[in-house]
Structure formats: C-alpha cells, structure tokens
Design an enzyme around this catalytic site. Structure first.
Site, PDB file in Angstrom:
ATOM      1  N   ALA A 117     -30.668 -20.797 -33.434  1.00 30.03           N
ATOM      2  CA  ALA A 117     -29.335 -21.070 -32.883  1.00 30.03           C
ATOM      3  C   ALA A 117     -28.507 -19.794 -32.964  1.00 30.03           C
ATOM      4  O   ALA A 117     -28.937 -18.804 -33.570  1.00 30.03           O
ATOM      5  CB  ALA A 117     -28.650 -22.172 -33.679  1.00 30.03           C
ATOM      6  N   LYS A 118     -27.349 -19.792 -32.372  1.00 32.72           N
ATOM      7  CA  LYS A 118     -26.400 -18.688 -32.522  1.00 32.72           C
ATOM      8  C   LYS A 118     -25.031 -19.214 -32.153  1.00 32.72           C
ATOM      9  O   LYS A 118     -24.916 -20.171 -31.371  1.00 32.72           O
ATOM     10  CB  LYS A 118     -26.776 -17.531 -31.580  1.00 32.72           C
TER      11      LYS A 118
END
Ligand code: NAD
Length: 430
Positions: A117-118
């Site tokens: 994720a980011k």
C-alpha cells in the site's frame, strides 16, 4: 460474453502515471519468465482500493485549508497492507498507485507476510508549522481510519514524514478506538511508544548485508574493498559506517553539497558527526572535492547509490567502472542502464532487495507491537540479516537458473510468490 471494448477511457486515468506504467512494463516482462497465469497477471495490473480524502486543516492564521490525501491498497494476498505515507507537493493519485504497486512486489520478494500500500497528501510540508502539520496528520488519520488498523493496513514514514508524524497518527487512531493504545497501527514510531530498536540504521545495514553477500559470490571480501557511496543521509551514512566497520575503504561519498574523495579512505565516524552538527557535508575540508559525475565513474569494488532515483542511465552506464552496484536508493539505475551494465558484467543488487532492510524491520516492529514484547538491537539486526539474505539467495538462484539480470529475477520471484498465494486463495466470489 461480448468484448468489453466500449469502456470510458478516462475511468482508469489514475493508472496512466509514468511510475506505474514503468512498473507495469517490468512486471509484464518478469511475468513471462515464470509463465504467470494470465488471470493472475490481469489482477496484478490494478490496485484493489484507492481512497481519496479531503483533509481540512485549521491554519495558524485561523483560516481553513483543504488538502487532498490518498491511501492506495494495492494487494493484500500475503497479509495486511503495508507502505509509507508521503507529504510532498508532487503527490497525486497516479504516483501513489505506482508506489503502492512497488511495495507489493518488494514485500513479496522479501518473503514477509505483508501486502502493499502507499499513502500521501499533496502538500509542501516545509511550508507548514509544527501545529499545522500535526492538525493535517490527525485529520488525515481520521479520514482514512476505517481502512487502516493493525490487522488491516499499517502505514509508515516516507518522504516528508517522520517518527513524530507516526506518533500523531498512532495517537489519533488510538483515541478514536476508545482511547486504548494501538501501537501496531503504524511503524517507524519513536521507541518510547512501541518503535523498534535498530529501525533507524536498518536500511543502511541491509545494504551492507547484501553487498557483503554479493562480494562473497565474487570470491571477494568487504575487508579492504574500495567503496563509493552517493548520498550521506540515513541510508548512505549508515551503509558507510557498517562497511567501514568491516574493514572496507570508503574512498568517496557525496551529499547535496557535493562529492568528497580520499583514496586512502575517508573517516566515516568523523563525517557522520560533522553532518549531525552542520546538517550536511558542506565545508568539510579533510577530503578532495569531486563532482557527482566523477564520483559515479570512480573505479571501485562497489558503488552504492543511496540518494536519488535516475542517477545511472543510458548516458553514463558505459562509463561506470564499479564492479558491482548495490541500490540503496529507490530506482537509481534505469531499466535500460541495467541491461547495458549487465552485459558488461557489472553485478547489480536491485533496490527491492538492497534497501529492503527498512520494511523488514518495520515488519519486526509490527510483530513486537502485537506481542508487546520487545527485542534487543542485536536480535533485530540478526533477524534482519536472516530475512534479507534469504531473499537475496532466492533471487540469485533464479538469476543463475534463467540467466537473467538480478532485477528481472527479483520481480519474477516476487510475482511467483504472489501467483501461488492468489491461486490458493482463489477469486471471491467464484
Ligand atoms: P535522506 O534524506 O536521509 O538522505 C538523502 C541523501 O542524499 C542526503 O545526504 C542528501 O544530501 C543526498 N542528496 C540529495 N541530492 C543529492 C545529489 N544531487 N547528489 C548527491 N547526494 C544528494 O534520505 P534516505 O532516507 O537516506 O533515503 C535515500 C534513498 O533511499 C531514497 O531513494 C529513499 O527512497 C531510499 N530508501 C530509504 C529508506 C529508509 O529507510 N530511509 C528505505 C528504503 C529506501
């Protein structure tokens, strides 16, 4: 079913960014090496969830400003989502998608039980006061709170965020969960509130563990090796320290102020102390000044680019005289330059493995938070060595078997692990 050829071409505008498109090219090439199932490859080309939030912040002058924030959850087949939060004026959804994809493939090749994720906010953090940054972080946390948590998605620091930002994130999340401390919701926290010992130097140490292993494969040792390091921040300075402790000669380092050369070896502890006091190496006189281009082209046993992306490309790849390159930074050597260097016999340890020490110790921090049982620094360093070298050895074995460069091998091994797990879990609903 009829072909789906009348779809709105703008529906996937967030998938058209250069970072993500570049990642897709590499992913598709690597997928061919393992004959990846086309249905799996189709699913790996898109993030699972993109959350966009508006973040209203009370500024110091009393006005309210709305910033745009994102959290992209790319793939959680292997475990909870994991990836940093970036505060930068260039952040947009397309960039965050690209970074979330890279985290997915990095965590997979490292063999850790986490997805990718980011997150980010489009803001120039240098223009915020401490209070404004805290207000921004707390409201952003609150907006994405339904999607994160110790078993769901665990953010960490990235460009423009730091341990203090993580402390505010952890506190806000905990307050909204009834006031009970939830340290496992983020990593990269200060040690006092559930951070891990060894996290600060983890990336630099991982760079040196992988450099040492690559040297061994070439029948060489770190003892007496000539090392050149671009960047003298968190990654570069600790890489220099750990290499010097192994008897290597650090003949050149650079930072934003320029390059510093001494053929007999630089005094790393002294330079680290200098940076602590002066913020950079500007004004350091006990070395010969050299340019960034000269530094990259020095003859050495290992070149460690630990500063910025895009440092070695088709324009200078032929001029590189290093015997190996260990990518401390993300993306310092372009895909085209990798091919040129590989042909010339320059061994490259790619970023997804070489700088994996940071996320590996973040994983350890999360585990320690869940157990509420903390390890000493020696224990953390030893466990880091075990995880990063296992990943390195897997990728090197694949490289040898298929006769490809280490970067392609790393992606292929990563996709293979994801493919197996995705096939086992199947498609919901069928
Ligand atoms: P940092 O900000 O601590 O250090 C960056 C260093 O690069 C500084 O010394 C800076 O002066 C130098 N630099 C900037 N411009 C330069 C130039 N033009 N020429 C030479 N040097 C220059 O950052 P960091 O945390 O050390 O990160 C460095 C790289 O490593 C980034 O690509 C980052 O994404 C990557 N990385 C960091 C971590 C981590 O845990 N810190 C983990 C994985 C990857």
């Amino acid at each position: 079913m009829p072909a789906q050829d009348n779809l709105n071409p703008h529906a996937n505008a967030h998938l058209q960014g250069p970072l993500f498109q570049n990642a897709l090219t590499t992913i598709n090439e690597a997928a061919k090496l393992i004959n990846c199932d086309p249905n799996i490859l189709e699913r790996l080309q898109q993030p699972r969830r993109c959350v966009t939030v508006s973040v209203p912040v009370r500024m110091d002058d009393g006005s309210v400003k709305c910033f745009t924030g994102y959290r992209v959850q790319y793939n959680s087949t292997l475990g909870p989502y994991k990836g940093g939060i970036r505060y930068h004026q260039n952040v947009d959804l397309a960039e965050v998608v690209g970074l979330a994809a890279l985290m997915t493939f990095k965590n997979s090749v490292l063999g850790i039980p986490l997805g990718g994720a980011k997150g980010g906010i489009c803001v120039d953090p240098t223009k915020l006061s401490r209070t404004e940054k805290q207000n921004l972080t707390r409201r952003y946390t609150s907006e994405i709170a339904p999607f994160v948590g110790p078993t769901k998605d665990i953010p960490a620091p990235d460009v423009g965020t730091d341990p203090q930002t993580m402390a505010w994130f952890m506190d806000t999340y905990s307050q909204e969960q009834g006031g009970y401390a939830q340290p496992g919701v983020v990593t990269g926290k200060p040690v006092e509130i559930g951070g891990s010992l060894g996290r600060n130097h983890a990336t630099g140490l991982g760079v040196i563990y992988t450099c040492e292993r690559a040297m061994e494969l070439k029948g060489k040792s770190m003892q007496g090796a000539k090392i050149v390091i671009q960047g003298f921040g968190n990654v570069g300075s600790f890489a220099a320290k750990f290499a010097a402790e192994r008897g290597s000669r650090i003949i050149a380092v650079s930072d934003v102020s320029g390059g510093y050369f001494n053929g007999d070896g630089l005094n790393v502890p002294e330079m680290m102390a200098y940076v602590k006091e002066n913020k950079s190496l500007k004004g350091y006189t006990k070395a010969q000044p050299i340019s960034n281009a000269e530094l990259l082209e020095l003859e050495c046993d290992a070149l460690l680019p630990c500063a910025l992306e895009g440092q070695i490309d088709v324009h200078n790849a032929e001029k590189i005289k290093a015997k190996m390159i260990v990518e401390g930074a993300n993306g310092p050597v372009s895909a085209a330059a990798t091919k040129i260097l590989d042909k010339r016999g320059v061994y490259i340890v790619p970023d997804v493995i070489a700088n994996g020490g940071g996320v590996i110790v973040s994983y350890f921090e999360w585990v320690q938070d869940i157990m509420s049982f903390f390890w000493d620094e020696h224990d953390v360093d030893a466990k880091l060595k075990g995880v990063i070298l296992k990943a390195f050895d897997n990728v090197h074995k694949f490289k040898e078997e298929k006769n490809v460069d280490m970067r392609s091998a790393a992606l292929a091994v990563s996709i293979q692990r994801l493919e197996k797990a995705m096939l086992l879990r199947g498609l919901y609903p069928r």
